[in-house]
Design a protein around this motif. Sequence first.
Motif, mmCIF file in Angstrom:
data_model
loop_
_atom_site.group_PDB
_atom_site.id
_atom_site.type_symbol
_atom_site.label_atom_id
_atom_site.label_comp_id
_atom_site.label_asym_id
_atom_site.label_seq_id
_atom_site.Cartn_x
_atom_site.Cartn_y
_atom_site.Cartn_z
ATOM 1 N N LYS A 37 0.049 4.051 6.796
ATOM 2 C CA LYS A 37 0.757 5.198 7.852
ATOM 3 C C LYS A 37 -0.118 6.199 8.199
ATOM 4 O O LYS A 37 -1.240 5.766 8.816
ATOM 5 C CB LYS A 37 2.066 5.563 6.945
ATOM 6 N N THR A 38 0.376 7.272 7.816
ATOM 7 C CA THR A 38 -0.609 8.398 8.021
ATOM 8 C C THR A 38 -1.563 9.051 7.198
ATOM 9 O O THR A 38 -2.173 10.023 7.207
ATOM 10 C CB THR A 38 0.170 9.637 8.731
ATOM 11 N N GLY A 39 -1.524 8.509 5.943
ATOM 12 C CA GLY A 39 -2.261 8.827 4.831
ATOM 13 C C GLY A 39 -3.789 8.379 4.594
ATOM 14 O O GLY A 39 -4.194 7.758 5.635
ATOM 15 N N ASP A 40 -4.161 8.759 3.628
ATOM 16 C CA ASP A 40 -5.784 8.283 3.302
ATOM 17 C C ASP A 40 -5.735 6.936 3.098
ATOM 18 O O ASP A 40 -5.110 6.314 2.150
ATOM 19 C CB ASP A 40 -6.158 9.069 1.896
ATOM 20 N N VAL A 41 -6.724 6.060 3.747
ATOM 21 C CA VAL A 41 -6.973 4.742 3.745
ATOM 22 C C VAL A 41 -7.434 4.331 2.379
ATOM 23 O O VAL A 41 -7.093 3.285 2.080
ATOM 24 C CB VAL A 41 -7.819 4.175 4.851
ATOM 25 N N GLY A 42 -8.421 5.004 1.860
ATOM 26 C CA GLY A 42 -9.100 4.398 0.606
ATOM 27 C C GLY A 42 -7.840 4.645 -0.592
ATOM 28 O O GLY A 42 -7.922 3.728 -1.230
ATOM 29 N N GLU A 43 -6.890 5.593 -0.528
ATOM 30 C CA GLU A 43 -6.051 5.608 -1.545
ATOM 31 C C GLU A 43 -5.002 4.545 -1.170
ATOM 32 O O GLU A 43 -4.628 3.835 -2.242
ATOM 33 C CB GLU A 43 -5.272 7.139 -1.505
ATOM 34 N N ALA A 44 -4.755 4.248 0.095
ATOM 35 C CA ALA A 44 -3.851 3.011 0.245
ATOM 36 C C ALA A 44 -4.275 1.781 -0.141
ATOM 37 O O ALA A 44 -3.541 0.963 -0.559
ATOM 38 C CB ALA A 44 -3.554 3.058 1.927
ATOM 39 N N ILE A 45 -5.589 1.576 -0.148
ATOM 40 C CA ILE A 45 -6.293 0.433 -0.570
ATOM 41 C C ILE A 45 -6.381 0.260 -1.955
ATOM 42 O O ILE A 45 -6.014 -0.748 -2.534
ATOM 43 C CB ILE A 45 -7.832 0.493 0.059
ATOM 44 N N ALA A 46 -6.401 1.432 -2.765
ATOM 45 C CA ALA A 46 -6.239 1.355 -4.236
ATOM 46 C C ALA A 46 -4.719 1.089 -4.359
ATOM 47 O O ALA A 46 -4.777 0.438 -5.465
ATOM 48 C CB ALA A 46 -6.705 2.775 -4.572
ATOM 49 N N ARG A 47 -3.874 1.740 -3.911
ATOM 50 C CA ARG A 47 -2.553 1.189 -4.349
ATOM 51 C C ARG A 47 -2.234 -0.383 -4.167
ATOM 52 O O ARG A 47 -1.563 -0.923 -4.736
ATOM 53 C CB ARG A 47 -1.533 2.195 -3.382
ATOM 54 N N THR A 100 -2.348 -0.060 9.595
ATOM 55 C CA THR A 100 -1.965 -1.151 8.919
ATOM 56 C C THR A 100 -3.731 -1.369 8.357
ATOM 57 O O THR A 100 -4.694 -1.101 8.917
ATOM 58 C CB THR A 100 -1.853 -2.408 9.778
ATOM 59 N N LEU A 101 -3.682 -2.171 6.992
ATOM 60 C CA LEU A 101 -4.763 -2.388 6.473
ATOM 61 C C LEU A 101 -5.324 -3.712 6.770
ATOM 62 O O LEU A 101 -4.440 -4.569 7.000
ATOM 63 C CB LEU A 101 -4.539 -2.353 4.905
ATOM 64 N N GLY A 102 -6.442 -4.049 6.633
ATOM 65 C CA GLY A 102 -7.043 -5.327 6.886
ATOM 66 C C GLY A 102 -7.595 -5.514 8.306
ATOM 67 O O GLY A 102 -7.705 -6.839 8.727
ATOM 68 N N ARG A 103 -7.644 -4.447 9.051
ATOM 69 C CA ARG A 103 -8.177 -4.610 10.523
ATOM 70 C C ARG A 103 -9.709 -4.873 10.720
ATOM 71 O O ARG A 103 -10.120 -5.126 12.050
ATOM 72 C CB ARG A 103 -7.560 -3.309 11.053
ATOM 73 N N SER A 104 -10.266 -5.067 9.516
ATOM 74 C CA SER A 104 -11.845 -5.198 9.722
ATOM 75 C C SER A 104 -12.285 -6.059 8.478
ATOM 76 O O SER A 104 -11.668 -5.956 7.443
ATOM 77 C CB SER A 104 -12.759 -3.957 9.808
ATOM 78 N N ALA A 110 1.014 -1.251 0.019
ATOM 79 C CA ALA A 110 -0.141 -0.002 -0.024
ATOM 80 C C ALA A 110 0.788 1.294 0.174
ATOM 81 O O ALA A 110 0.266 2.270 -0.032
ATOM 82 C CB ALA A 110 -0.723 -0.092 1.206
ATOM 83 N N THR A 111 2.282 1.078 -0.131
ATOM 84 C CA THR A 111 3.093 2.144 -0.022
ATOM 85 C C THR A 111 2.890 3.162 -1.065
ATOM 86 O O THR A 111 2.453 2.952 -2.184
ATOM 87 C CB THR A 111 4.498 1.860 0.128
ATOM 88 N N ASP A 112 3.050 4.447 -0.739
ATOM 89 C CA ASP A 112 3.041 5.703 -1.756
ATOM 90 C C ASP A 112 4.648 5.901 -2.237
ATOM 91 O O ASP A 112 4.848 6.938 -3.068
ATOM 92 C CB ASP A 112 2.507 6.700 -1.348
ATOM 93 N N ASP A 113 5.489 5.074 -1.849
ATOM 94 C CA ASP A 113 6.984 5.341 -2.022
ATOM 95 C C ASP A 113 7.293 4.281 -3.139
ATOM 96 O O ASP A 113 7.171 2.998 -3.076
ATOM 97 C CB ASP A 113 7.684 4.744 -0.973
ATOM 98 N N PRO A 114 7.546 4.831 -4.504
ATOM 99 C CA PRO A 114 7.693 4.022 -5.755
ATOM 100 C C PRO A 114 8.757 2.821 -5.656
ATOM 101 O O PRO A 114 8.622 1.672 -5.895
ATOM 102 C CB PRO A 114 8.168 4.903 -6.848
ATOM 103 N N ALA A 115 9.897 3.075 -4.951
ATOM 104 C CA ALA A 115 11.067 2.234 -4.575
ATOM 105 C C ALA A 115 10.548 0.934 -3.679
ATOM 106 O O ALA A 115 10.921 -0.288 -3.953
ATOM 107 C CB ALA A 115 12.061 2.839 -4.205
#
Length: 287
Positions: free
Chosen positions: A111-121, A149-153, A74-79
């Motif tokens: 992390k501290t970003g938008d959950v919806g965007e992280a799920i999409a990534r 962390t994602l997947g908590r529900s 889910a990271t927004d870091d390309p590397a």
Amino acid sequence: MLIGCHVSTAGGLHEAVARGEDIGCDAIQIFNQSPRMWKPTAYGEEDFARFRDAMAASRIQEVVIHAVYLINCATDDPALREKSLTSLVQALTIGAGIGAAGVVLHPGSAKTGDVGEAIARCGDTLREALARTAGCDLLLEDTAGTGGTLGRSFGELSALLEAAGGDERLGLCLDSCHLLASGYDVRTAEALTAVLDDCDEQVGLDRLRCLHVNDSQTGLGSNRDRHAPLGEGEIGREGCVAFFSEPRFEGLPMIFEGPGVEGKGVVARDLEIAREMRTEGLATRAS
């Protein structure tokens, strides 16, 4: 119900089978490489064949792979995303080579970003990993809910599966400790039934292909992933008995990750305790 534990691959993939046999496993879980390093272990077809031969000659019926902890799909870091994708593809490739029931994955963190965007990534990364591989399922593990962390529900797990395209190779691994920590009460058979009904409604139990049965040092809704020996934590004996005798778990790998009764590692006595719990639960359900 295939009761087992996590075992080491030190000395070669096939050595994990011998270790599982030594402590009475019906199923085993392994890491495909060091869980806290990016460098992959250079396994090839000869290693896969030796593992498959060892499995065929053993009592062990299933193996699952746990992907390395460093992966964050889910990271927004390309590397970091590229490293995560490469590592996940490697795990799925090895899983196909040894005939694994699936690769268990912690989906990642917003992390501290938008959950919806992280799920999409995360969904995009999972789609790509599946597109680059074949023959091995990818199993998303529920999380204790620490930080982002994602997947908590079950709602988040459903969203992750949808974002990844809903491929039939996508499945679920439920962890009893993580369920309790994230707020799902699984301390009695009745409570577990209600939680599974909720999971079935939101995700679908047809996606459930593996379980981690771990007791928890911390209580309901703690959001802390701290395991305890079976029956000695906050889930307790009654809750663990419920897991090992739940009819909807029949035929699935049930992996105990420890710590065991003698310390950090799982020993034969831990699996004996698990089977005693199963016998107790089945007798209660039959009465």
